[in-house]
Design a protein around this motif. Sequence first.
Motif, PDB file in Angstrom:
ATOM      1  N   ILE A 182       0.808  -1.230   0.000  1.00  0.00           N
ATOM      2  CA  ILE A 182       0.000   0.000   0.000  1.00  0.00           C
ATOM      3  C   ILE A 182       0.840   1.280   0.000  1.00  0.00           C
ATOM      4  CG2 ILE A 182      -1.615   1.350   1.395  1.00  0.00           C
ATOM      5  CD1 ILE A 182      -2.965  -1.278   2.132  1.00  0.00           C
ATOM      6  N   PRO A 183       1.828   1.452   0.894  1.00  0.00           N
ATOM      7  CA  PRO A 183       2.533   2.746   0.924  1.00  0.00           C
ATOM      8  C   PRO A 183       3.235   3.077  -0.387  1.00  0.00           C
ATOM      9  CG  PRO A 183       2.979   1.488   2.911  1.00  0.00           C
ATOM     10  CD  PRO A 183       2.300   0.555   1.965  1.00  0.00           C
ATOM     11  N   GLY A 184       3.996   2.122  -0.938  1.00  0.00           N
ATOM     12  CA  GLY A 184       4.732   2.393  -2.163  1.00  0.00           C
ATOM     13  C   GLY A 184       3.841   2.638  -3.363  1.00  0.00           C
ATOM     14  N   SER A 185       2.688   1.952  -3.396  1.00  0.00           N
ATOM     15  CA  SER A 185       1.805   2.066  -4.559  1.00  0.00           C
ATOM     16  C   SER A 185       1.043   3.385  -4.596  1.00  0.00           C
ATOM     17  CB  SER A 185       0.811   0.898  -4.565  1.00  0.00           C
ATOM     18  OG  SER A 185      -0.025   0.963  -3.427  1.00  0.00           O
ATOM     19  N   THR A 186       0.999   4.103  -3.475  1.00  0.00           N
ATOM     20  CA  THR A 186       0.227   5.348  -3.438  1.00  0.00           C
ATOM     21  C   THR A 186       1.111   6.596  -3.399  1.00  0.00           C
ATOM     22  OG1 THR A 186       0.080   5.193  -1.031  1.00  0.00           O
ATOM     23  CG2 THR A 186      -1.716   4.241  -2.301  1.00  0.00           C
ATOM     24  N   VAL A 187       2.423   6.406  -3.504  1.00  0.00           N
ATOM     25  CA  VAL A 187       3.311   7.573  -3.467  1.00  0.00           C
ATOM     26  C   VAL A 187       3.008   8.521  -4.615  1.00  0.00           C
ATOM     27  CG1 VAL A 187       5.711   8.287  -3.770  1.00  0.00           C
ATOM     28  CG2 VAL A 187       5.161   6.417  -2.208  1.00  0.00           C
ATOM     29  N   SER A 188       2.756   7.975  -5.802  1.00  0.00           N
ATOM     30  CA  SER A 188       2.513   8.821  -6.975  1.00  0.00           C
ATOM     31  C   SER A 188       1.263   9.676  -6.819  1.00  0.00           C
ATOM     32  CB  SER A 188       2.403   7.961  -8.227  1.00  0.00           C
ATOM     33  OG  SER A 188       1.325   7.052  -8.100  1.00  0.00           O
TER      34      SER A 188
END
Length: 533
Positions: free
Chosen positions: A32-38
């Motif tokens: 979840i955290p990495g996938s929503t950085v953008s």
Amino acid sequence: MTGIAGTWPLIRLALRRDRVILPIWIVVLSVIPGSTVSAYEQLYPTAAARASLNAGTGSNPSVAVLYGPAFDLSTPGGWSAWRYGSFLALFIGLFAIFTVTRHTRAEEDSGRLELLGSAVVGRYAALTAGMVIAGASSLLIGVLIAAGMAGAGLPAAGAFTLGLAIAGTGLVFTAIAGVTAQLTEYSRSANGIATTILGAAFLLRALGDSTPSASWVSWLSPLAWPQQARPFVADKWWVFLLATGVAAVIAAVAYRLVPLRDIGAGLWPSRPGPASAPKSLSSPWGLAWRLQRGSLLGWTAAVVVMGVIFGAIADGIGGLVGDSEQVKQIMERMGGTQGLVDAYLSAIIGLFGMLGAVYAVQAALRMRSEETATHAESVLATAVGRAQWAGSHLAFAVLGPVVLLAASGLSAGLAHGLRAGDIGHQLSHTLAASMAQLPAVWVVAGIAALLYGAWPKLAVAGSWTVVAVAVLLALYGPVIGLAQAVLDVSPFVHVPKLQPGTEFVATPLFWLTGVAVVAVAAGLTTFRRRDIG
């Protein structure tokens, strides 16, 4: 024979049994955290929008109760750490508690550990195996979080500070669950004590984060440490060493308690039951009530506390989004068009609906645990029919969420109404919106009943997978811009929003209820036609 003899075979056995659940937890928490950085660049594209967010949210104690302190929201890393840090810490704590209890106290409940103990298995082997699996998984989740965020272009130092701090929280609750597993005779009690400690840690974090004059209180809660590590701001990586040290001390207590009790018993002696059973236990409905009431009462108390907290901070939620039109649009998609407070309340009520689904699955899966423990076989050997026995447990999966959603809607509406000075309207409005979640909850419960009836070996993993998919799509699907066709997979997406100015359409509720009825009926039908065990 040493105390930890047989630990490795127990670890392999546990990994075999958790081959579905464990990867789901790890993937969900780490991706979840990495996938929503953008999303940060899309939500706050200008320096002015980021400055407004930083100023409004950073000084808002109401928002700090929910997400923790905002140290720097002007960068994608600081925003991601603030947005997900507190929730990831909460969920990794739950993961650690459930994992350790499942492989320690629950194994003693079922009698399997006593059977294994007749072989070459040391006294500390089960505790070591459970803590190794939960601890190693927590570390893996932390490393994957860090790798995902670094891979998304964020500074590696901040990414690993956040990942390790979250892993450290998992280690602390791994050790806490190791202690609670020694205290009581039943796994549900051990889980209850550990989750109560988790709830107390949440309240300590909320108190410290929202009270500048008492910010030191946050350091008393392991749930606050991922935020206090200040990833992407100051990168206090030593917080991981603090968590490791605390976990080591608590784990030592757990190992010290093991030889002080017998296998199958807890340090806290259970009270002897009455000499004769009450008449209520002579029916499957009374037995189901006896087995399920503790869980229902505990869940009800928890949602009432959450409802009061979330309802009380509703008025201050405006500072959450600053001047970002993109965030306002997303909040409107999640909750309506009549202001951020209404959208916030709608999102919170949606969260209560998801918690209701978690309870419903837990209540439905009690049938599976009763069956694997051979208790169901004893009951069904009497004059009790299968439909009657299954129906007594499914009643809690269907009616229990009614109690939870009513309690959460009333508590949130009352708290918000008192702050807003409009109790009558806010109470009825919030209660109605909360009860509208029921059909979606019933769909999830119906699928769990169907899986249990038709494919009992897949019931546990399949049911929790359904919950995870429904929750993830509803929570993060709108944020990362998933297509509507994908979002429609979650039943919660179809729940109409009960807000001023929006037209209430009941048709989706009838369809959802119809799907739930068909699923429950199919589950009961298939259950009557298969073998028990």
